[in-house]
Each structure stands twice: as structure tokens, then as C-alpha cells.
Design a protein around this motif. Structure first.
Motif, PDB file in Angstrom:
ATOM      1  N   TYR A 395       0.806  -1.219   0.000  1.00  0.00           N
ATOM      2  CA  TYR A 395       0.000   0.000   0.000  1.00  0.00           C
ATOM      3  C   TYR A 395       0.840   1.271   0.000  1.00  0.00           C
ATOM      4  CZ  TYR A 395      -3.794  -3.169   1.275  1.00  0.00           C
ATOM      5  OH  TYR A 395      -4.714  -4.186   1.275  1.00  0.00           O
ATOM      6  N   ARG A 396       2.131   1.155   0.282  1.00  0.00           N
ATOM      7  CA  ARG A 396       2.941   2.330   0.579  1.00  0.00           C
ATOM      8  C   ARG A 396       2.976   3.334  -0.573  1.00  0.00           C
ATOM      9  NH1 ARG A 396       8.620   0.602   2.817  1.00  0.00           N
ATOM     10  NH2 ARG A 396       8.668  -0.347   0.752  1.00  0.00           N
ATOM     11  N   ALA A 397       3.268   2.892  -1.793  1.00  0.00           N
ATOM     12  CA  ALA A 397       3.372   3.818  -2.919  1.00  0.00           C
ATOM     13  C   ALA A 397       2.024   4.477  -3.210  1.00  0.00           C
ATOM     14  CB  ALA A 397       3.888   3.087  -4.154  1.00  0.00           C
ATOM     15  N   ARG A 398       0.934   3.723  -3.076  1.00  0.00           N
ATOM     16  CA  ARG A 398      -0.389   4.305  -3.318  1.00  0.00           C
ATOM     17  C   ARG A 398      -0.697   5.377  -2.279  1.00  0.00           C
ATOM     18  NH1 ARG A 398      -4.017  -1.023  -3.787  1.00  0.00           N
ATOM     19  NH2 ARG A 398      -2.263  -1.892  -2.598  1.00  0.00           N
ATOM     20  N   LEU A 399      -0.338   5.124  -1.026  1.00  0.00           N
ATOM     21  CA  LEU A 399      -0.564   6.121   0.012  1.00  0.00           C
ATOM     22  C   LEU A 399       0.229   7.390  -0.264  1.00  0.00           C
ATOM     23  CD1 LEU A 399      -0.411   3.746   3.107  1.00  0.00           C
ATOM     24  CD2 LEU A 399      -2.444   4.938   2.290  1.00  0.00           C
TER      25      LEU A 399
END
Length: 538
Positions: A395-399
Motif C-alpha cells: 500500500y505504501r506507494a499508493r498512500l
């Protein structure tokens, strides 16, 4: 310990245990048995001659508005000092509910003080989850052998033995035994309480020589105490709970059990902690000293205590408001609803952060409304659960692309956080579970932002509407982000490639564009494990 079991090791053990179970033609596989009659009990009323803790709470709440509660945030060793004052000052009752009580200096010290309290006539109730009772079973038996003490166990396994054996022999009851009580709650004389994310063990109070967690919890007085006490009662009397005697089957020789307990908790390997003495950034002397002096400087505000229903351990959803005003509801849902009501800013601290699609969508809606969102979590180099970290990485890049700021704790965080030699030479990890909303509301408790807290574990927390307390927590997180964390950023022009920066100097400095703490082999291993272990188990 984290909310999540270390599922890589556990999965391997379960396969072996399952094979053994099949080899025995399933004869040894079992489910939870009935315990027979059990006496219900509730929190003792605050009445009779004032106890030392009554007087401290009353003096500390002087000047507060009717219906208000008082709060004092505690970091590190101050929280151990506070617990000892409560354990030693109680004269009416001690109610403790914990996920993990360790067989180490801290755990044995707490058990010793509970015995001592019982011997001076205090009613002691201790409720622990069954996941980690393998090592402390004899200690629980010994404490329960004393008058004025009762020990109960939440959602017990049907058999004793090591973790693999207990899971393996409950193979056909896995959906139940995989659900654990992650709550942490400590209520003394019905007048003072401690809540937060800490279990009872050396690693939560900077007493371990190798690895430590740093955490925030809070000392509480005032109107919310009956809510906290009633949540304890709701669990204590729940059908998901068994008496320790019915689970552990202790020896009939009570005197021998007591002697063995005394030898363990009174030994040289259970030393007193070094008292923590300093002045905090707000100019207050150490909380332990204030308690000893009979008056604590508290921040006043309103609070709501909440917890998942104990029936969650049996896959059931229950929602109710107890007569005390406490909420029995889905903890993660309550936090999500509060986040959607934010007007300007949300700071989230979660050591294990795997938001899932629904929470991700909620964060996107907040971003679209212009809400500043900041996450503090462990880096791969700092985490004790690398597999859970793989869930977060999805999820990190989307966040980041949606505008969230992300800070990951680096492994030498303690050097910037603690006084003198505290934590020196040890791995220090984030363990605080908190939300600060709009600089005025603080959520603090046991709730991780991961699927296990959402769907499997029971949790406890406080919603505290108190701008002074929220600002204090926010200031601490600011120090944490600046001095003890990497800021994670998207590479310019990329929606997936990342960079890690240090921001503790005059100018930010890029440290690396590779995952800190992970070489190629480590990343490959974690990727393969992430394919095997479903996100719902993280």
C-alpha cells in the motif's frame, strides 16, 4: 510482542502438528470443553475509607469540570514507576487484563506485587489471553493459589503444551483459537487506571538488553473510570473466558504451589527497576514522584472507553452501550469513523500497518477533502514482524501518491529518544498505537491498523477529547519523525519507486533508494512468504 503471531514460524509448526494429528487418526484433536460452574463478579464500588489512590485521584482531579476525566501521558520507564505505585498503593481492588504477561523480571515483579496486594486484603483479578501462557502457567497457578486472587484465561486452547502442539491439536477449531484478546487494561481501586499498547514484559519498559519497544500509554482518573471498569467486567464474566484452574489443572498441593511461586518471584532474577527520575519537556517532575507526593498534574478532558465484544473470539459481532456509558463495538470501525470526521489533520502511529482496501479508500477520501495525513510506522530494518511489513509495502506507494506523508522508524531510534543510557545498545522499535485528529482528539489503546486487529483480535481503546493532551502527543510524534525516522518519498516522476530521507538536519538528506534493512535475498524471501501467507492473517 506484536498483535500478530510470527506466522512464518507458526505455519511451519502447524504443518508438523497437523501431520501428527492425522497420524493419530485425529484422536487427539480437541475443542474447548466446558468448565463447570463459575462465580460472576463485578468491579468493587468506590466506598468506605479513602485509600491512598482515592486521595491521589481526588486531589489530582481538583478543579476539573463535572463529567471530566484527567490524563497524563507516560513514555518508557515512567510507566513502570506508575504501575508500581498503583500496585503498592491499592487497598481495595486490582483488575488487570493483558494479552501477554512475560516470565521475566518485569512480569514476575508484577505478579509479586499482585500477591503482596492480595496478602494485605486487596481483591485481585487477573485476566490473560491464552496464547502465551505456556511459559507462565506455573506462575499463574501460584498466584491463583493465594486468597483474594482469581486468575482467568481468555479463549483457551483445548490442550496444553507448546504453541505448535496447541494449534495442531485444535486444528478443526482453528477459526476460534486464531482469535486472541489483545486488550491491555489496568484499574486500581476503581479510581486510577492505565491504558495503552504495552504488555507486561521487559521489552516494553526498556529493560531488555537486546530489543525494546517504545510506547505511549496514559494514566487516567475521573469520569471515564467506571467505563473502563465495566469493560473489564464484560470480559471477566464472558463465556469466552475460563478459570485458570479449569485450564491449567494445577496441583492439589496448594502450599507447594505457593512455595514454588514465591521462589520464582522473590528471587534475585526479579530485581526492582531503577527508578526513573527526570523533568519532562513540559517542566513536570517524574510521574512516580508526583504520585508519591499525592498529586499528579493531569490534563482534563472528556473520554469514551471502547472495546470489541469478547464474542469476537467466537466470530460473533455484538454492539451495545453498557450502563456505564462504555461502548462495545468494532474498534477499527470506530477509529475509521473518527478519521472520516477529521477537519484538517490526522497523525497515525501504528507499528503494524496493513490498511486493507476499505481503509485505503477512506484515506483517499480524506486526501480528496484536503486532510493532511501522516503515518509513523516501523521500517523493515526496525520491525520485529517482517512478513507483516510486506503487507504494508503493498500500500505504501499508493498512500504516498495520494499525498500521505510516511515516516518509518530507523533501527537506532533510541539514541534520539531517551535520557542518558536508557536503551543504549539495543534495537528500539515503535509499539505505540495512536491517532491524533485535528490537534484536539487522541485515540490511544491496543488497536493496530492491520487485518488481525480488524477481524480477529479483540481490542481496547480510549477516545480522549483533550486538546492539551493531543498537542503533547503530537509534539512527541514530531520529535519522533524528525530525529528517529526515515521519511519515505516517491522518486520524482515515479508512482512506485521510493527514496528514504533523513530530515533531522538543516536540510533533508537522501539516505538510500533501496529498502533499508533488506538485501536482495531478504526481499526475495519476504516476497515468497507474502505469496503464501494471506493478508487477512497479518
Amino acid at each position: 510482542m506484536p498483535a500478530a503471531v510470527s506466522f512464518v514460524a507458526l505455519t511451519r509448526k502447524l504443518l508438523l502438528a497437523a501431520a501428527a494429528c492425522v497420524a493419530l487418526s485425529l484422536a487427539g484433536c480437541a475443542t474447548l470443553s466446558e468448565e463447570g460452574p463459575r462465580t460472576a463478579s463485578t468491579s468493587l464500588p468506590v466506598q468506605g475509607p479513602a485509600t491512598p489512590l482515592d486521595r491521589i485521584a481526588t486531589a489530582s482531579m481538583e478543579g476539573a469540570e463535572p463529567g471530566a476525566s484527567g490524563f497524563r501521558l507516560m513514555l518508557g520507564l515512567a510507566s513502570m514507576d506508575t504501575r508500581l505505585v498503583l500496585l503498592r498503593g491499592a487497598q481495595r481492588s486490582l483488575d488487570l487484563q493483558y494479552y501477554h504477561l512475560h516470565d521475566d523480571a518485569t512480569g514476575r515483579l508484577v505478579l509479586r506485587e499482585l500477591r503482596n496486594a492480595a496478602q494485605r486484603g486487596v481483591r485481585v483479578r487477573l485476566l490473560v489471553d491464552d496464547l502465551y501462557t505456556e511459559d507462565i502457567g506455573p506462575l499463574l497457578e501460584g498466584l491463583g493459589a493465594y486468597p483474594n486472587v482469581e486468575v482467568r484465561i481468555f479463549n483457551p486452547f483445548p490442550t496444553r503444551g507448546g504453541m505448535a502442539t496447541r494449534f495442531g491439536l485444535a486444528l478443526f477449531d482453528f477459526s476460534r483459537v486464531n482469535r486472541r484478546m489483545h486488550n491491555k487494561l489496568f484499574v486500581a481501586d476503581g479510581m486510577l487506571a492505565v491504558a495503552g499498547g504495552r504488555n507486561l514484559g521487559d521489552v516494553y519498559f526498556m529493560r531488555d538488553t537486546d530489543d525494546n519497544f517504545f510506547d505511549y500509554d496514559v494514566l487516567v482518573a475521573g469520569a471515564v473510570l467506571p467505563q473502563m471498569a465495566s469493560i473489564f467486567d464484560e470480559y471477566w464474566n464472558a463465556p469466552q473466558v475460563r478459570t485458570a484452574a479449569s485450564v491449567l489443572h494445577p496441583s492439589g498441593d496448594i502450599e507447594a504451589v505457593r512455595r514454588a511461586f514465591d521462589a520464582r518471584v522473590d528471587g534475585a532474577d526479579t530485581p526492582e527497576p531503577v527508578p526513573f527520575r527526570t523533568v519532562d519537556p513540559l517542566g513536570r517532575v517524574t510521574l512516580g514522584d508526583e504520585l508519591q507526593a499525592g498529586h499528579v498534574k493531569l490534563a482534563f478532558g472528556r473520554a469514551q472507553a471502547f472495546a470489541d465484544s469478547p464474542a469476537k473470539a467466537w466470530g460473533q459481532a455484538e454492539t451495545q452501550r453498557l450502563p456505564s456509558g462504555a461502548l462495545i463495538d468494532t474498534s477499527r470501525r470506530l477509529l475509521g469513523e473518527a478519521a472520516q470526521q477529521a477537519q484538517s489533520e490526522i497523525i497515525t502511529s501504528s507499528p503494524y500497518f496493513v490498511p486493507g482496501p476499505a481503509a485505503l479508500e477512506g484515506m483517499r477520501r480524506n486526501a480528496a477533502r484536503g486532510i493532511r495525513q501522516t503515518l509513523i510506522t516501523n521500517s523493515l530494518a526496525a520491525t520485529d514482524e517482517p512478513v507483516v511489513h510486506t503487507g504494508y509495502r503493498r500500500y505504501r506507494a499508493r498512500l504516498l501518491g495520494d499525498g500521505m506523508q510516511i515516516y518509518e522508524i530507523h533501527p537506532n531510534a533510541g539514541r534520539a529518544l531517551f535520557v542518558g543510557s536508557i536503551g543504549a545498545g539495543t534495537q528500539v522499535r515503535l509499539h505505540t498505537k495512536a491517532l491524533v485528529i485535528d490537534r484536539k482528539t487522541l485515540f490511544l489503546g491496543s488497536v493496530n491498523m492491520d487485518p488481525r486487529s480488524d477481524a480477529l483480535n479483540t481490542e481496547f481503546g480510549l477516545r480522549i477529547d483533550c486538546p492539551a493532551l493531543a498537542e503533547e502527543a503530537r509534539a512527541f510524534f514530531g520529535e519522533l519523525m524528525q530525529h528517529s525516522a526515515f521519511q519515505v518519498r516517491l522518486k520524482p516522476g515515479s508512482d512506485s519507486e521510493l527514496e528514504w530521507w533523513r530530515v533531522d538536519g538543516d536540510q533533508p538528506v537522501k539516505v538510500t533508494d533501496e529498502e533499508p534493512g533488506a538485501d536482495l535475498a531478504t526481499r526475495a524471501k519476504l516476497y515468497l512468504q507474502s505469496l503464501v501467507i494471506p493478508e487477512s492473517m497479518l
